[in-house]
Structure formats: structure tokens, C-alpha cells
Scaffold this active site. Structure first.
Site, PDB file in Angstrom:
ATOM      1  CE1 TYR A  19       0.624 -23.578  -8.194  1.00  0.00           C
ATOM      2  CE2 TYR A  19      -1.201 -22.086  -7.829  1.00  0.00           C
ATOM      3  CZ  TYR A  19      -0.343 -22.778  -8.652  1.00  0.00           C
ATOM      4  OH  TYR A  19      -0.841 -22.814 -10.007  1.00  0.00           O
ATOM      5  CE  LYS A  64      -6.468 -21.188 -13.502  1.00  0.00           C
ATOM      6  NZ  LYS A  64      -5.965 -21.818 -14.620  1.00  0.00           N
ATOM      7  CE  LYS A 119      -7.279 -21.397 -17.365  1.00  0.00           C
ATOM      8  NZ  LYS A 119      -6.668 -22.276 -17.898  1.00  0.00           N
ATOM      9  CD  GLU A 168     -17.951 -21.795 -20.851  1.00  0.00           C
ATOM     10  OE1 GLU A 168     -17.782 -23.036 -20.732  1.00  0.00           O
ATOM     11  OE2 GLU A 168     -17.572 -21.109 -21.796  1.00  0.00           O
ATOM     12  CB  CYS A 184      -1.223 -22.333 -22.635  1.00  0.00           C
ATOM     13  SG  CYS A 184      -1.522 -22.753 -21.401  1.00  0.00           S
ATOM     14  CB  CYS A 210      -4.032 -26.645 -21.007  1.00  0.00           C
ATOM     15  SG  CYS A 210      -4.663 -25.226 -22.025  1.00  0.00           S
ATOM     16  CB  CYS A 236      -5.373 -22.469 -24.215  1.00  0.00           C
ATOM     17  SG  CYS A 236      -4.736 -21.388 -22.815  1.00  0.00           S
ATOM     18  CB  SER A 283       0.060 -18.642  -9.579  1.00  0.00           C
ATOM     19  OG  SER A 283      -0.443 -17.603 -10.666  1.00  0.00           O
TER      20      SER A 283
HETATM   21  C1  PBG Z   1      -3.135 -23.108 -18.483  1.00  0.00           C
HETATM   22  C2  PBG Z   1      -3.408 -22.572 -16.829  1.00  0.00           C
HETATM   23  C3  PBG Z   1      -3.352 -21.655 -16.256  1.00  0.00           C
HETATM   24  C4  PBG Z   1      -3.299 -22.049 -15.199  1.00  0.00           C
HETATM   25  C5  PBG Z   1      -3.763 -23.403 -14.802  1.00  0.00           C
HETATM   26  N1  PBG Z   1      -3.697 -23.889 -16.128  1.00  0.00           N
HETATM   27  C6  PBG Z   1      -2.775 -20.176 -16.842  1.00  0.00           C
HETATM   28  C7  PBG Z   1      -3.766 -19.486 -17.953  1.00  0.00           C
HETATM   29  O1  PBG Z   1      -4.702 -20.016 -18.225  1.00  0.00           O
HETATM   30  O2  PBG Z   1      -3.090 -18.646 -18.454  1.00  0.00           O
HETATM   31  C8  PBG Z   1      -3.304 -20.887 -14.051  1.00  0.00           C
HETATM   32  C9  PBG Z   1      -2.868 -21.219 -12.657  1.00  0.00           C
HETATM   33  C10 PBG Z   1      -2.546 -20.129 -11.661  1.00  0.00           C
HETATM   34  O3  PBG Z   1      -2.411 -19.099 -11.937  1.00  0.00           O
HETATM   35  O4  PBG Z   1      -2.274 -20.605 -10.568  1.00  0.00           O
HETATM   36  N2  PBG Z   1      -4.278 -23.360 -19.419  1.00  0.00           N
HETATM   37 ZN    ZN Z   2      -3.995 -22.965 -21.656  1.00  0.00          ZN
END
Ligand code: PBG
Ligand code: ZN
Length: 326
Positions: free
Chosen positions: A314, A249, A196, A234, A123, A121, A131, A275
Site C-alpha cells: 500500500y 503473505k 497465505k 503449499e 470473499c 477470490c 473465500c 494492510s
Molecule cells: C482475500 C484477500 C485478503 C487479502 C488479500 N486478499 C484478506 C483475507 O484473506 O481475509 C489481505 C490483504 C491485506 O490485508 O492487505 N482473499
Molecule cells: Zn478471500
């Protein structure tokens, strides 16, 4: 007719041997995927209070983290590159500023038996924290695809077995598949973050990966949290484009989709326990409200029951170490 009640469901769970013999799902360490943050420099290891227990390390230190996890049965890793610099369009992802390729090389060379996945990605690399590439204040789908597919190729060439594009751009799986195949990387798997959601549960990660958007939010590309059917579209679109593993996710708030996806596709499914979900368990455990490892096991069992083949978490290392002691 015997007297009521004739149905005696408790018979099945009366003793430990029966319970063990009839157990439908297990928490198996081999199914846990450990996220790993790679930072610039040498000999560096950092912790972050927002993701307690998680170490961010420089590329040269990553093999030691992997070795420790392999020792307790974790075989899969999802690596994130956290660069020293950012650029307007995120092309620093393709430069020496990105410590990810070195980490992939180092791990693959020492531990070829791992399954190494690379998050793909932009970002963490764009000045905007979005992103993708901004054109007139909006993330441009097709301009983003060019950099994303180049990044996927770089990750695969550096030793990633799996590339995991997470930008939620349309067509990203197809374009990455074509780019990989053209470069003779036909054996590299694609595990897109297919469903996502624009979730509030990513906050701790955005600190750890330095990927928070500078303005606005990700609702123009990530899924509305209220929409299940759209998420299924998706998932199915990514299968159609050639994905090898589909991901959902966050995990627990979207169990409905996981079980629906399990019925609708034959592909392996990954659930990303993100997270914020991790932070909730950690905080409750720290306050003494919960037995952390037992709660983690119960949560992950729900994901396996619903149909997950892999759980990205994690908690991977800690749970694996706990299970190895049992
Ligand atoms: C970035 C990405 C994110 C996560 C994984 N890859 C964050 C987002 O989309 O802002 C989140 C992972 C997590 O919160 O553990 N594309
Ligand atoms: Zn991203």
C-alpha cells in the site's frame, strides 16, 4: 603479522562512493506492486481511515490513479473488485455487479504497458464473507474451484495479465491453468497467494474490500501462523501445478519462508506487505515516532534481501513519489 585487529571491515563502508558501489540491494520502484480497490458507480473516489492514503475508486477513475503511479515508475498493479451486491455462492463476481472487469478493460486499453494483476477470490462476493462456497457450514473446496476458475477466465478476458487466486483452495492453480488454456488465454500468468497465513494483519483490508467473514474465521483454509514446513509444501505444490510467480503473505513475519522459498524454487517470488503491516507503520509515523519513508525503505529492503522479486504494498505510490523526488 600486523597488530590486532588485522581485519578492517569498516574499510568497505568508509565513504559514500564505496557504499554505493558495493550496495547489495536497492529499493527499485519497478519492483513495487500497487494494490487498487475498484468500487461500483461512476466518478467515485473514497478514502478509508483504516487504510490512510489509499483511494478506492470506480472503474472510470482507476486509469487516473494508474497514470499517476506510472508517472513515478510503478508498473504493476493488483486490482480488487468490491461489488455492490453479494450472493450466497459469490457468483456475483461474474456479473455486472463486479466493477473489476470494467476497470481492467479501461486500464489495459489506455495503458497497455502496465502489468495488471487481478485478485481472484470470492470473499468480497459471498454473503458469508468466506473465500468459497459453503456446503453444510464449511467451505467446499471443489465447488469453490468452479466459480474461481470462471472468475479467473473473466479477469483474463477483461485484460488481466496476471490472475492472483487467493482463496487457498487445493488445486486452484491447476484448474485455473486448464481453464485459461482452454479459452486461448495461455499467455496469462498465474500468481497464487501460495503461502497465505490465517493472519490477524488483514483487518484493515477486510474493511476496505468488505470481505470479513460473517461467522467463524479462515483457519480451515489459510495456513496456521506457526507452520513453516506446511507453508513450504503449499509453495512447492503451486509450482508443481503450474504457477508462474509464487506469493508469500503477510511479508515481514514470514521472512524465514521467503528466504527458504528462494533457495527451493527458481520461480519469481512476491511478498505481500499487508494492510496491518502498513497500518502499523502509518500509525507510528502519525504519532511522530518514525520517519515513514526511511522505515518503509528499510522494511522493503529486508524483503528483497530475503529473496523477493516483487513487493505488493500500500506504500507503493507514496514510496515511488518519494523516490522520484530524491
Ligand atoms: C482475500 C484477500 C485478503 C487479502 C488479500 N486478499 C484478506 C483475507 O484473506 O481475509 C489481505 C490483504 C491485506 O490485508 O492487505 N482473499
Ligand atoms: Zn478471500
Amino acid at each position: 603479522m600486523s597488530p590486532y585487529p588485522r581485519t578492517r571491515l569498516r574499510r568497505l563502508r568508509e565513504n559514500a562512493a564505496l557504499r554505493e558501489a558495493l550496495r547489495e540491494n536497492s529499493l527499485e520502484t519497478r519492483r513495487l506492486v500497487m494494490p487498487v480497490f475498484v468500487i461500483p458507480g461512476r466518478g467515485k473516489e473514497e478514502t478509508d481511515p483504516r487504510l490512510p492514503g489509499i483511494i478506492r475508486a470506480s472503474a472510470d477513475r482507476i486509469p487516473y490513479l494508474v497514470e499517476r503511479a506510472l508517472g513515478v515508475g510503478v508498473i504493476s498493479f493488483l486490482l480488487f473488485g468490491v461489488p455492490g451486491k453479494k450472493s450466497p455462492r459469490g457468483e456475483v463476481a461474474l456479473s455486472g455487479e463486479n466493477p473489476l472487469p470494467a476497470a481492467l478493460k479501461g486500464v489495459k486499453q489506455r495503458f497497455p504497458e502496465t502489468v495488471l494483476a487481478a485478485d481472484v477470490c470470492l470473499c468480497s462476493f459471498t454473503e458469508s464473507g468466506h473465500c468459497g462456497v459453503l456446503v453444510e457450514g464449511r467451505v467446499d473446496n471443489d465447488r469453490t474451484l468452479e466459480i474461481l476458475s470462471a472468475y479467473a477466465v473473466l479477469a483474463a478476458e477483461s485484460g488481466a495479465d496476471v490472475v492472483a487466486p487467493s482463496a487457498m483452495m487445493d488445486g486452484m492453480v491447476q484448474i485455473i491453468r486448464e481453464a485459461l488454456d482452454e479459452r486461448g488465454l495461455g499467455g496469462t500468468l498465474i500468481m497464487p497467494y501460495s503461502a497465505k497465513f490465517a493472519s490477524s494483519l488483514y483487518a484493515p483490508f477486510r474493511e476496505a474490500a468488505s470481505s470479513a467473514p460473517v461467522f467463524g474465521d479462515r483457519r480451515g483454509y489459510q495456513l496456521p501462523t506457526a507452520n513453516g514446513r506446511e507453508a513450504l509444501r503449499e509453495l512447492l505444490a503451486d509450482e508443481e501445478e503450474g504457477a508462474d510467480i509464487l506469493m508469500i503473505k503477510p511479508a515481514l513475519p514470514y521472512l524465514d519462508l521467503l528466504s527458504e522459498a528462494r533457495r527451493r524454487t527458481l520461480l519469481p517470488l512476491a511478498a505481500y506487505h499487508v494492510s496491518g503491516e502498513y497500518a502499523m507503520v502509518k500509525a507510528a509515523a502519525r504519532e511522530g515516532h518514525l520517519e515513514e519513508m526511511e522505515v518503509a525503505e528499510e522494511l522493503f529492503l529486508s524483503l528483497f534481501r530475503a529473496g523477493a522479486d516483487l513487493v505488493i504494498t500500500y506504500h507503493a505510490l507514496e514510496v515511488a513519489e518519494w523516490r522520484a523526488r530524491q
